[in-house]
Design a protein around this motif. Structure first.
Motif, short mmCIF file in Angstrom:
data_model
loop_
_atom_site.label_atom_id
_atom_site.label_comp_id
_atom_site.label_asym_id
_atom_site.label_seq_id
_atom_site.Cartn_x
_atom_site.Cartn_y
_atom_site.Cartn_z
N THR A 63 -25.65 -78.42 -33.74
CA THR A 63 -27.00 -78.52 -33.19
C THR A 63 -26.96 -79.10 -31.79
OG1 THR A 63 -29.20 -79.44 -33.61
CG2 THR A 63 -27.33 -80.83 -34.17
N GLY A 64 -28.02 -78.89 -31.04
CA GLY A 64 -28.12 -79.54 -29.74
C GLY A 64 -28.75 -78.67 -28.69
N ASN A 65 -29.85 -79.12 -28.13
CA ASN A 65 -30.54 -78.39 -27.08
C ASN A 65 -30.13 -78.89 -25.70
OD1 ASN A 65 -32.23 -76.71 -28.75
ND2 ASN A 65 -33.41 -78.54 -29.23
N GLY A 82 -30.81 -82.50 -22.67
CA GLY A 82 -29.46 -82.48 -23.24
C GLY A 82 -28.96 -83.85 -23.63
N ASP A 85 -30.97 -84.91 -26.84
CA ASP A 85 -30.83 -84.03 -28.00
C ASP A 85 -29.37 -83.80 -28.36
OD1 ASP A 85 -30.79 -81.64 -29.72
OD2 ASP A 85 -32.91 -81.42 -29.21
N LYS A 86 -28.66 -83.06 -27.52
CA LYS A 86 -27.28 -82.70 -27.91
C LYS A 86 -26.34 -83.91 -27.92
CE LYS A 86 -23.64 -79.29 -27.38
NZ LYS A 86 -23.14 -78.07 -26.69
N GLN A 90 -26.31 -86.30 -31.65
CA GLN A 90 -25.06 -86.34 -32.42
C GLN A 90 -24.53 -87.77 -32.54
OE1 GLN A 90 -22.52 -82.57 -32.27
NE2 GLN A 90 -23.22 -82.72 -30.15
N SER A 111 -19.33 -79.61 -28.89
CA SER A 111 -19.50 -79.70 -27.44
C SER A 111 -19.58 -78.27 -26.90
CB SER A 111 -18.37 -80.52 -26.79
OG SER A 111 -17.10 -79.94 -27.05
N ASN A 129 -21.51 -82.03 -22.64
CA ASN A 129 -20.33 -81.69 -23.46
C ASN A 129 -19.17 -82.65 -23.19
OD1 ASN A 129 -21.71 -79.54 -24.59
ND2 ASN A 129 -20.79 -78.00 -23.25
#
Length: 199
Positions: A63-65, A82, A85-86, A90, A111, A129
């Protein structure tokens, strides 16, 4: 093992469920679908998720926007998408999940190739990432009770070329099923602090 997959309705999430389901008990979670609902950007929501699931053996994130756009027009709010969210989504899974994972359990985060191979409009993705991968390396040396953490870094997906292909000219797309194998290596293997590049 009891494996919790967050983002199970997405392209990678579905592939991971297909890969692991024949061998393990799969629980799914997402913002709008799955066995459980969770907003990973909200630590309280993540903590509630783990109260609902109880003890698990592996937590898998797919998952991750992120926001993609030209650097000249990027705003802090767009970078925050980012980051909140991402990245922190996490991180929240690890912060809350470390207390409910069974001994020897594992986290597998996601990532992406842009941490190593940037593209135009992808500065947020490269930043986020890279941060995720740094977090995984740092967390790996502190997690107690034999807990492990790894991160999967996929290339652009074959299944996503219709939408993202123009941004990834010259990249060799990979099928989601191949990305899911890296998740299997993380969940069912013994390594920790690793970045599994599926490029």
């Amino acid at each position: 093992m009891k494996v919790l997959v967050i983002g199970a309705s997405g392209t990678i999430g579905r592939a991971v469920v297909s890969e692991l389901a024949p061998r393990h008990d799969i629980l799914t979670a997402g913002r709008n679908s799955g066995d459980f609902r969770v907003d990973v950007t909200d630590l309280a929501s993540v903590e509630q998720l783990f109260r609902d699931t109880g003890k698990v053996d592996a937590v898998v994130a797919a998952t991750g926007n992120l926001h993609f756009g030209p650097l000249a027009e990027f705003t802090p709010a767009q970078y925050a998408i980012g980051l909140n969210d991402k990245l922190m989504g996490q991180v929240n899974l690890v912060l809350a999940g470390q207390h409910v994972l069974n001994d020897g359990g594992s986290f597998t985060l996601i990532s992406g190739i842009l941490s190593d191979d940037p593209i135009v409009y992808g500065s947020s993705a490269s930043m986020v990432n890279s941060a995720i991968e740094g977090f995984v390396r740092g967390a790996a040396i502190e997690l107690p009770r034999g807990l492990r953490i790894n991160v999967v870094s996929p290339n652009v997906l074959v299944e996503s070329l219709a939408g993202y292909g123009p941004y990834f000219r010259g990249f060799e797309a990979v099928p989601a099923a191949r990305v899911a194998l890296a998740y299997s290596k993380s969940v069912e293997g013994a390594q920790t602090g690793q970045v599994y590049a599926v490029h």
